[in-house]
Design a protein around this motif. Structure first.
Motif, mmCIF file in Angstrom:
data_model
loop_
_atom_site.group_PDB
_atom_site.id
_atom_site.type_symbol
_atom_site.label_atom_id
_atom_site.label_comp_id
_atom_site.label_asym_id
_atom_site.label_seq_id
_atom_site.Cartn_x
_atom_site.Cartn_y
_atom_site.Cartn_z
ATOM 1 N N ALA A 212 -4.354 4.826 4.208
ATOM 2 C CA ALA A 212 -3.455 5.518 5.116
ATOM 3 C C ALA A 212 -2.256 6.092 4.363
ATOM 4 N N ILE A 213 -2.528 6.651 3.201
ATOM 5 C CA ILE A 213 -1.478 7.243 2.385
ATOM 6 C C ILE A 213 -0.910 8.458 3.106
ATOM 7 N N HIS A 214 0.408 8.609 3.027
ATOM 8 C CA HIS A 214 1.066 9.745 3.667
ATOM 9 C C HIS A 214 1.293 10.881 2.668
ATOM 10 N N TYR A 215 1.204 12.099 3.169
ATOM 11 C CA TYR A 215 1.499 13.301 2.396
ATOM 12 C C TYR A 215 2.184 14.273 3.339
ATOM 13 N N ASN A 216 3.400 14.653 3.033
ATOM 14 C CA ASN A 216 4.187 15.541 3.899
ATOM 15 C C ASN A 216 4.216 15.060 5.352
ATOM 16 N N ILE B 94 -2.285 15.303 -4.535
ATOM 17 C CA ILE B 94 -2.141 13.969 -3.947
ATOM 18 C C ILE B 94 -1.452 13.071 -4.970
ATOM 19 N N PRO B 95 -0.407 12.369 -4.553
ATOM 20 C CA PRO B 95 0.273 11.475 -5.499
ATOM 21 C C PRO B 95 -0.672 10.377 -5.990
ATOM 22 N N ARG B 96 -0.688 10.167 -7.297
ATOM 23 C CA ARG B 96 -1.552 9.138 -7.872
ATOM 24 C C ARG B 96 -0.858 7.786 -7.811
ATOM 25 N N ARG B 97 -1.680 6.749 -7.724
ATOM 26 C CA ARG B 97 -1.158 5.387 -7.765
ATOM 27 C C ARG B 97 -2.143 4.531 -8.531
ATOM 28 N N LYS B 98 -1.612 3.493 -9.168
ATOM 29 C CA LYS B 98 -2.475 2.576 -9.911
ATOM 30 C C LYS B 98 -3.003 1.529 -8.950
ATOM 31 N N VAL B 99 -4.307 1.311 -9.011
ATOM 32 C CA VAL B 99 -4.949 0.261 -8.218
ATOM 33 C C VAL B 99 -5.822 -0.550 -9.156
ATOM 34 N N PHE B 100 -6.239 -1.702 -8.687
ATOM 35 C CA PHE B 100 -7.071 -2.573 -9.504
ATOM 36 C C PHE B 100 -8.347 -2.886 -8.740
ATOM 37 N N ILE B 101 -9.488 -2.558 -9.338
ATOM 38 C CA ILE B 101 -10.794 -2.884 -8.764
ATOM 39 C C ILE B 101 -11.335 -4.071 -9.555
ATOM 40 N N SER B 102 -11.423 -5.225 -8.910
ATOM 41 C CA SER B 102 -11.909 -6.397 -9.634
ATOM 42 C C SER B 102 -13.428 -6.512 -9.585
ATOM 43 N N SER B 103 -14.070 -5.962 -8.551
ATOM 44 C CA SER B 103 -15.540 -5.940 -8.539
ATOM 45 C C SER B 103 -16.061 -4.930 -7.519
ATOM 46 N N ILE B 104 -17.210 -4.379 -7.849
ATOM 47 C CA ILE B 104 -17.990 -3.567 -6.912
ATOM 48 C C ILE B 104 -19.420 -4.078 -7.014
ATOM 49 N N ASP C 207 -19.843 -3.963 -1.725
ATOM 50 C CA ASP C 207 -18.719 -4.863 -1.500
ATOM 51 C C ASP C 207 -17.713 -4.573 -2.607
ATOM 52 N N VAL C 208 -16.511 -4.191 -2.229
ATOM 53 C CA VAL C 208 -15.466 -3.851 -3.194
ATOM 54 C C VAL C 208 -14.336 -4.850 -3.065
ATOM 55 N N GLU C 209 -13.949 -5.452 -4.160
ATOM 56 C CA GLU C 209 -12.757 -6.297 -4.185
ATOM 57 C C GLU C 209 -11.696 -5.538 -4.955
ATOM 58 N N CYS C 210 -10.582 -5.233 -4.272
ATOM 59 C CA CYS C 210 -9.592 -4.338 -4.868
ATOM 60 C C CYS C 210 -8.180 -4.717 -4.457
ATOM 61 N N SER C 211 -7.225 -4.108 -5.143
ATOM 62 C CA SER C 211 -5.818 -4.335 -4.820
ATOM 63 C C SER C 211 -5.445 -3.532 -3.578
ATOM 64 N N SER C 212 -4.321 -3.885 -2.986
ATOM 65 C CA SER C 212 -3.853 -3.115 -1.841
ATOM 66 C C SER C 212 -3.520 -1.705 -2.310
ATOM 67 N N GLY C 213 -3.648 -0.755 -1.403
ATOM 68 C CA GLY C 213 -3.380 0.627 -1.739
ATOM 69 C C GLY C 213 -4.578 1.390 -2.258
ATOM 70 N N SER D 246 -12.006 7.422 -1.543
ATOM 71 C CA SER D 246 -12.030 7.990 -2.896
ATOM 72 C C SER D 246 -13.036 7.266 -3.778
ATOM 73 N N ILE D 247 -13.151 5.959 -3.608
ATOM 74 C CA ILE D 247 -14.148 5.187 -4.373
ATOM 75 C C ILE D 247 -15.548 5.687 -4.030
ATOM 76 N N ALA D 248 -15.828 5.878 -2.738
ATOM 77 C CA ALA D 248 -17.141 6.389 -2.314
ATOM 78 C C ALA D 248 -17.393 7.768 -2.929
ATOM 79 N N ASN D 249 -16.401 8.628 -2.893
ATOM 80 C CA ASN D 249 -16.533 9.966 -3.470
ATOM 81 C C ASN D 249 -16.796 9.886 -4.979
ATOM 82 N N ASP D 250 -16.056 9.034 -5.675
ATOM 83 C CA ASP D 250 -16.231 8.882 -7.128
ATOM 84 C C ASP D 250 -17.625 8.369 -7.476
ATOM 85 N N ILE D 251 -18.125 7.407 -6.713
ATOM 86 C CA ILE D 251 -19.481 6.881 -6.954
ATOM 87 C C ILE D 251 -20.502 7.995 -6.760
#
Length: 178
Positions: A1-5, A22-32, A50-56, A61-66
């Motif tokens: 639910a990232i906001h833009y304008n 789109i503003p970039r942010r660092k996230v952590f994916i611990s497993s897919i 099943d994705v285990e990831c950090s908040s944010g 985007s993960i689905a698109n990247d895959i």
């Protein structure tokens, strides 16, 4: 639910509006983990992961990247959040079950004490301080473990009484629950 304008990004996506900066942010994916591949009637397989990831993390985007990595494209069809912080879906209750607990006057059995899940230092208070806290008065507090502007939870008899801020050897109640 990232906001833009002032709007959430998914609102733009639903209107087929592409956002290039789109503003970039660092996230952590611990497993897919691949859980299942389901053949669908329209010849487009449904992949359950099943994705285990950090908040944010933006799961769309993960689905698109895959999909790009597999050279076939992909979109997010469904999303079930199975955990958020300390809270797990496996330890949750349906609305019907909660209504049953309320009807049987047993709601206290399933409520989570906020003291157990707030990630704030606990400061236990005594009975004589309750009136001042209730009235929003600050308390003298000399504790070398707290730092300037640190938020803490004020607790009496294992119950959250207030959220306070530590400043200049005093605790200032910010949100009071009694």
């Amino acid at each position: 639910a990232i906001h833009y304008n002032g709007k959430r990004l998914y609102e733009y996506a639903r209107q087929n509006i592409e956002i290039d900066d789109i503003p970039r942010r660092k996230v952590f994916i611990s497993s897919i983990q691949l859980l299942e591949i389901i053949d669908s009637t329209d010849k487009k397989p449904i992949v359950v992961i099943d994705v285990e990831c950090s908040s944010g993390t933006y799961i769309r985007s993960i689905a698109n990247d895959i999909g790009q990595l597999l050279c076939c494209g992909a979109t997010l069809f469904d999303l079930i959040r199975t955990r958020a912080g300390f809270f797990k879906i496996s330890e949750s209750y349906s609305i019907e079950k909660i209504e049953e607990f309320v009807k049987n006057d047993n709601i206290m059995k399933i409520l989570i004490n906020p003291v157990e899940v707030l990630n704030l230092e606990v400061v236990n208070v005594i009975n004589s301080q309750l009136k001042d806290i209730k009235n929003g008065k600050s308390l003298d507090f000399y504790n070398c473990n707290l730092i300037q502007n640190q938020k803490v939870q004020l607790v009496y008899n294992s119950n959250l009484i207030a959220i306070a801020e530590f400043k200049d050897s005093r605790l200032y109640p910010k949100t009071v629950f009694i």
